[in-house]
Design a protein around this motif. Structure first.
Motif, PDB file in Angstrom:
ATOM      1  N   PRO A 703       0.814  -1.236   0.000  1.00 36.39           N
ATOM      2  CA  PRO A 703       0.000   0.000   0.000  1.00 36.39           C
ATOM      3  C   PRO A 703       0.835   1.268   0.000  1.00 36.39           C
ATOM      4  CG  PRO A 703      -0.819  -1.575   1.630  1.00 36.39           C
ATOM      5  CD  PRO A 703       0.518  -2.078   1.175  1.00 36.39           C
ATOM      6  N   LEU A 704       2.080   1.186   0.462  1.00 39.56           N
ATOM      7  CA  LEU A 704       2.884   2.396   0.602  1.00 39.56           C
ATOM      8  C   LEU A 704       3.401   2.924  -0.735  1.00 39.56           C
ATOM      9  CD1 LEU A 704       4.801   1.461   3.857  1.00 39.56           C
ATOM     10  CD2 LEU A 704       3.116   3.291   3.581  1.00 39.56           C
ATOM     11  N   VAL A 705       3.383   2.112  -1.790  1.00 37.00           N
ATOM     12  CA  VAL A 705       3.804   2.657  -3.087  1.00 37.00           C
ATOM     13  C   VAL A 705       2.739   3.602  -3.647  1.00 37.00           C
ATOM     14  CG1 VAL A 705       5.234   0.641  -3.581  1.00 37.00           C
ATOM     15  CG2 VAL A 705       2.897   0.744  -4.490  1.00 37.00           C
ATOM     16  N   PHE A 706       1.512   3.541  -3.089  1.00 41.51           N
ATOM     17  CA  PHE A 706       0.436   4.435  -3.516  1.00 41.51           C
ATOM     18  C   PHE A 706       0.242   5.598  -2.540  1.00 41.51           C
ATOM     19  CE2 PHE A 706      -0.699   0.058  -4.741  1.00 41.51           C
ATOM     20  CZ  PHE A 706      -0.736   0.191  -6.125  1.00 41.51           C
ATOM     21  N   ASP A 707       0.951   5.587  -1.415  1.00 44.73           N
ATOM     22  CA  ASP A 707       0.722   6.566  -0.349  1.00 44.73           C
ATOM     23  C   ASP A 707       1.122   7.968  -0.807  1.00 44.73           C
ATOM     24  OD1 ASP A 707       0.047   6.983   2.512  1.00 44.73           O
ATOM     25  OD2 ASP A 707       2.117   7.671   2.630  1.00 44.73           O
ATOM     26  N   PRO A 708       0.201   8.940  -0.773  1.00 43.43           N
ATOM     27  CA  PRO A 708       0.558  10.303  -1.191  1.00 43.43           C
ATOM     28  C   PRO A 708       1.488  10.955  -0.166  1.00 43.43           C
ATOM     29  CG  PRO A 708      -1.667  10.273  -0.301  1.00 43.43           C
ATOM     30  CD  PRO A 708      -1.219   8.842  -0.359  1.00 43.43           C
TER      31      PRO A 708
END
Length: 758
Positions: A703-708
């Motif tokens: 999920p952290l590769v999508f975290d703004p």
């Protein structure tokens, strides 16, 4: 977390995160006062509960079990949390003077900073002794001592100075923990030697003789040498010297005595007692200034002198909250009378304790279990914060106002004009901005303080202009730090292009309210922003400030770059065989979403803000010097979104190694709990760019590769042969989380350009 449509009419500022103030915050969170804003100023994010500290030293509790998270508690209370150190008061202007940030105005002030060891009274103590307060410094030294004893066999002598309950509990807790550490390694506990020094004829002189005798026997049985009637007059590198002239060798000297008021209080004009504590009346107001309150160890009640004990600070919380509330409402204050006798539960380090109250005393393991139950119940009040009612119609403020303030309040609550009528008043704005000193640049011809319609800047020969703009609403309650982050975020695009910042114009939205409150908010926010802009040699040349529901700030920034195309670092330009370097950890989106839900630890937020306030300027220069072929700053689209923006114009594919991705502390925990930024769903749509999405979707870091990100790091491609040197140089420049996170690959036949390595 509390919010209100009611404009801010009064400011209550709490200096210090002591036991009284945590009680005030909880009560105001449970029952806020419309129109009243709380601000907590404290150097530390986590404040210890003194009753459990000996148990922590002894190893019975973990760090988080004995510390109250002030950041989370302030969020619950709807209070602003300023992580700063108060160093003075301007009582005439009603401002708290802070170290390294602008002064903070108050209408009512409360001080609960505890006592300060008076090491300066003993020769060498300031340099060679370890004071038990402030606790965070003592904890660092304690952990270092613990590690040293564990790793380096040999004799270690520890001297504790102070024969009150604090000193006795501490020496027994240290002895218990260190002895068990040695026994666990199969070493002889006799390697350790403990001494307890007190100038009194007895330990625990304020307690009954049977209690004193019981502790004498306990100290003797545990091998702690007791030195009564031994005043310490000097501390040196090798130990300490007593009044008799005898020198005692010691590897560590711990100071738990001679506490007094903080030195800066002497310059406030407040009446102090002989030890430097603030004299207060029965209402907990200072005897000097009715607008200033004090509680806990730092307060000395004129009519009810008591020894310094945590029980009084805890019990002063409710009457302090009540009187602060009544003070801003213009109602009579109520006196507080502390009890004459109190129950002390004093531990012996080994899950055994002694109860003492006047002539009464009792001891046993059951007393420790009783104490443990009381302490855990107290801490649960600040950990298990109650759910708040859904917001309804804002209640009417009960703050007492007169004259011009009353007229301003009516205007602030009434329907506001739009268009130019929504601008912040000229006099308010000019006062707020008048004290700011933007950096001087020769190429700025007309800037912030020039009375004209627009700024004028010169473009030097051989230079090209780089333009960018960013704007977002506040996500933290400290306008000064928010200003720093907003300016840093806006500058990121300039630095990512390889340019230098030249000038900036600001666009700000400030909630309506009394002119003085609006003025301070603008000043605090722009002071933080200007600190970042000036450091980047970027001149603030103007802007626009208007009223709105939420605080927001953005900048249009102009930069300069050599007009030769090869000097521009662009998103396109990556070459197959390059490696991908990221200069900062990711995770700000999930962490601040968790912060808003009271689900993030304060130290996680501290670390995230420190990262967001770090400029990318030197990192960009370093990447350019090491031959970066492409570069961008990682912001709202998240790591994956910005990498896709780089691969497409470059005509390449890329792989990312999730295990090597630098991540902010706490981010994996919050995404695992399902706490994500509101922008995350839009970013997740980019999963179509992943070649192996189904294989890696279960990875904890997926999920952290999508975290703004806000004010994130730089993502760059660097030739493989120069990558290690580049990483080493970046870390040396102060970017310790810099990592190689992937590689650039030749474009394949697959439509998806990105492959994740689990």
């Amino acid at each position: 977390m509390q919010s209100s449509e009611q404009p801010v009419l009064r400011d209550i500022v709490l200096v210090g995160g002591g036991h009284s103030h945590v009680g005030v915050l909880r009560r105001f969170g449970m029952k806020p006062v419309p129109g009243v804003r709380l601000t907590l100023i404290c150097r530390d994010t986590h404040t210890p509960y003194s009753g459990m500290l000996p148990g922590y030293i002894a190893g019975h509790y973990a760090y988080d079990e004995v510390h109250i998270d002030l950041s989370r508690l302030a969020e619950f209370a709807g209070a602003r949390f300023y992580r700063a150190e108060a160093v003075g008061l301007d009582r005439e202007a009603r401002r708290v003077i802070c170290r390294d940030r602008p002064p903070v105005p108050y209408d009512r002030l409360s001080i609960n900073i505890g006592s300060t060891p008076q090491l300066g009274e003993v020769d060498g103590a300031s340099d060679h002794a370890v004071p038990v307060k402030p606790i965070h410094r003592f904890n660092d030294r304690w952990l270092a001592l613990l590690t040293r004893v564990q790793r380096h066999p040999g004799r270690t002598t520890i001297a504790v100075v102070g024969g009150g309950a604090g000193g006795v509990e501490l020496v027994l807790a240290m002895q218990y923990r260190l002895r068990h550490e040695l026994e666990a390694q199969g070493r002889d506990p006799a390697e350790l030697e403990f001494h307890l020094f007190t100038r009194s004829a007895e330990v625990l002189p304020t307690h009954a003789p049977p209690v004193r005798e019981r502790f004498r026997r306990t100290l003797a049985a545990r091998g702690v040498r007791l030195h009564t009637g031994s005043e310490v007059t000097r501390v040196d590198e090798g130990g300490l010297v007593t009044a008799s002239g005898e020198h005692f060798a010691a590897d560590e000297v711990v100071w738990v005595t001679r506490a007094g008021g903080a030195p800066w209080l002497r310059d406030t004009g407040l009446a102090l007692d002989g030890q430097g504590f603030i004299r207060v009346s029965d209402t907990l107001q200072t005897v000097t200034d009715p607008n200033v309150f004090a509680a806990g160890d730092i307060a000395s009640m004129d009519h009810h002198p008591r020894e310094k004990a945590g029980v009084f600070a805890v019990r002063q919380g409710p009457p302090l909250a009540r009187n602060l509330r009544r003070a801003v409402q213009g109602r009579p204050l109520r006196p507080y009378r502390p009890q004459r006798r109190w129950l002390a539960l004093i531990s012996t380090g080994d899950r055994h304790a002694i109860a003492s109250r006047g002539a009464f005393h009792a001891e046993g393991d059951w007393v420790w279990r009783w104490k443990d139950w009381i302490d855990r119940r107290f801490m649960a009040r600040f950990r298990d914060l109650p759910a708040m009612d859904e917001e309804g119609k804002a209640p009417k403020s009960e703050v007492a106002l007169e004259g011009e303030e009353a007229r301003q309040a009516i205007s602030a609550v009434a329907m506001r004009c739009g268009g130019c009528g929504a601008k912040v008043g000229a006099s308010t704005l000019s006062r707020a901005l008048g004290a700011l000193q933007p950096v001087d640049r020769e190429d700025v011809l007309i800037g912030l303080h020039a009375p004209d319609d627009a700024a004028v800047v010169r473009v030097p020969p051989g230079k090209a202009m780089v333009h960018t703009v960013d704007f977002f609403r506040a996500f933290i309650d400290d306008p000064y730090v928010f200003g720093q982050v907003a300016a840093n975020h806006a500058l990121g695009d300039i630095f990512a292009m390889g340019a230098e910042a030249q000038s900036a114009t600001a666009i700000a939205t400030v909630p309506q309210g009394l002119e003085a409150k609006v003025e301070d908010t603008v000043y605090q926010m722009m002071s933080g922003a200007l600190e970042i802009l000036n450091d980047a040699d970027c001149a603030l040349v103007g802007g626009h400030t208007g009223e709105g529901r939420e605080l927001a700030l953005g900048f249009a920034v102009n930069g300069l770059i050599d007009d030769a195309a090869e000097d521009v670092m662009r998103k396109g330009g990556m070459q197959a065989g390059d490696v991908l370097i990221l200069t900062k950890p990711v995770g700000t989106g999930t962490l601040f979403a968790a912060h808003a839900r009271l689900a993030a630890r304060g130290r996680w937020i501290d670390a995230a803000l420190a990262s967001m306030c770090q400029s990318n300027r030197r990192a960009a220069q370093c990447l350019h010097q090491h031959g970066a072929t492409a570069c961008t700053d990682v912001t709202g689209f998240g790591l994956l979104g910005h990498l896709v923006e780089m691969t497409r114009p470059s005509g390449v594919d890329a792989s990312l190694d999730l295990a090597k991705l630098p991540v902010l502390e706490g981010a994996e925990e919050t995404v695992a709990a399902g706490i994500l930024s509101s922008l995350q769903p839009a970013n997740v749509r980019l999963r179509r760019a992943l070649r192996n999405q189904e294989e890696v979707a279960g990875h904890p870091r997926y999920p952290l590769v999508f975290d703004p990100q806000t004010a994130g790091g730089l993502l760059a491609s660097v030739p493989a042969a120069r990558a290690d040197a580049c990483v080493a140089a970046l870390r040396a420049l102060g970017y310790p989380h810099t990592a190689i996170i992937g590689r650039v690959e030749a474009q394949g036949e697959a439509l998806e350009p990105i492959r994740l390595i689990a």
